[in-house]
Design an enzyme around this catalytic site. Structure first.
Site, short mmCIF file in Angstrom:
data_model
loop_
_atom_site.label_atom_id
_atom_site.label_comp_id
_atom_site.label_asym_id
_atom_site.label_seq_id
_atom_site.Cartn_x
_atom_site.Cartn_y
_atom_site.Cartn_z
N HIS A 259 43.36 37.49 42.34
CA HIS A 259 43.24 38.48 43.29
C HIS A 259 42.40 38.46 44.65
CE1 HIS A 259 44.95 41.20 39.99
NE2 HIS A 259 43.70 40.94 39.59
C1 BDR Z 1 40.06 43.72 41.58
O1 BDR Z 1 38.90 44.18 40.63
C2 BDR Z 1 38.04 43.32 40.37
O2 BDR Z 1 38.08 43.16 38.82
C3 BDR Z 1 38.57 41.73 40.68
O3 BDR Z 1 37.51 41.19 41.11
C4 BDR Z 1 39.54 42.29 42.15
O4 BDR Z 1 38.63 42.52 43.26
C5 BDR Z 1 41.52 43.48 40.88
O5 BDR Z 1 42.05 44.63 40.59
#
Ligand code: BDR
Ligand code: CA
Length: 334
Positions: A259
């Protein structure tokens, strides 16, 4: 050519770690500093992990890390908040989706320390001392630090060039059926940021799941041979393993999203996003089952408000991977 000035706000986190590594190795940005926040893990761990990444990339002298907010502004949903009044009941055998497998990244311990100055103070000083419209915040965790800075300094938002954030989902949730983790972990902060008037781009789950990386690609990355490439490959494998345990679709594909790295990629190369809309987006802060959901208003002419953000809905996986591998290859060649 002058490089764009950015501040990265992170809750490191395996995908935050990849984004930080790419920012530090890629040489495409002038990274003014890194601020940490409670999120994937409690603050002291997200800060320690961030320092480990900075040290591992050999940037300890250059890049300073500022420790930020320990708890969300209001919400007590997150189990990483020691203030949590409402621990999430866990079903036997079900993995909590956003918790890392381990407290620490698979990186050597570091003697680097966070700066004395707290993140919110540093953010305000740095942004207010900058030329208006020259600094972008790439926000990769819950938005607590940014919202706190906006509340403490009313001119903060208008001084920024942009906020690019990983967060939200139009049709996908991961922390709950309705909500993406970064927004869910501090919904009130996210709503403050979204309504701040600052130029905002959201890279939500709808986009990041179109840019998933596979085990075969992790092997290609590993073959680059540098320690950084091996680290990124290890992180991708760990993420594929984690997602496989809780998502049969991803288990079948043997892929996982990165992400936060996609959000950084978008800031530098917007062409990695294949579909985006200018829209009105609010965060549900009403405390019900949709608490933390990003509500994207798709009613066309019926929308009464001016758009407040750009919301990404698709990504070019090959483009993203080419960018990621290009940085690691170039860095490996010295
Ligand atoms: C987001 O949530 C966190 O766990 C990850 O680092 C990312 O920023 C994804 O939903
Ligand atoms: Ca993150």
């Amino acid at each position: 050519m002058t490089k764009p000035k950015i501040i990265m706000d992170v809750d490191t986190g395996t995908d935050d770690a990849v984004a930080l590594t790419l920012a530090m190795l890629g040489g495409e940005v002038d990274l003014l500093g890194v601020t940490t926040v409670n999120g994937n893990l409690e603050l002291k761990l997200t800060t320690d992990n961030t320092l480990r990444v900075v040290d591992f990339c050999g940037k300890g002298e250059e890049i300073k890390v500022y420790s930020g907010c320990e708890y969300p502004l209001v919400s007590t949903l997150s189990p990483t908040s020691a203030q949590s009044l409402r621990p999430i009941p866990k079903r036997e055998g079900v993995k909590v989706p956003f918790i890392m497998h381990a407290d620490h990244l698979p990186l050597p311990e570091t003697s680097l320390k966070a700066q004395e100055k707290r993140a919110v103070v540093w953010l305000i000083e740095t942004v207010m001392a900058s030329q208006p419209g020259t600094v972008t915040i790439v926000a990769l965790g819950p938005l607590t630090n940014i919202a706190a800075a906006m509340r403490a300094e009313p001119a903060f938002a208008s001084r920024l060039q942009e906020i690019v954030l990983m967060g939200g989902g139009d049709r996908i949730g991961n922390a709950s059926a309705a909500a993406e983790f970064n927004i869910w972990a501090d919904p009130e902060a996210a709503e403050i940021v979204l309504q701040s008037g600052c130029k905002i781009s959201l890279i939500p789950l709808d986009a990041t799941h179109e840019a998933e990386v596979s085990a075969a690609q992790a092997a290609e990355i590993e073959a680059i041979g540098s320690k950084e490439a091996k680290f990124v490959a290890e992180v991708i494998r760990e993420r594929i393993g984690g997602y496989s345990e809780r998502d049969p679709e991803l288990a079948a594909k043997q892929t996982a999203p990165l992400h936060d790295a996609l959000a950084l990629c978008y800031f530098l190369h917007p062409e990695c996003i294949t579909k985006k809309i200018e829209t009105v987006c609010h965060v549900d802060v009403s405390g019900g089952v949709c608490y933390g959901r990003t509500m994207v208003d798709r009613r066309a002419n019926l929308v009464m408000e001016e758009p407040n953000c750009t919301f990404a809905l698709g990504a070019d996986r090959e483009w993203f991977l080419g960018w990621l591998m290009g940085i690691l290859k170039k860095a490996a060649q010295g």
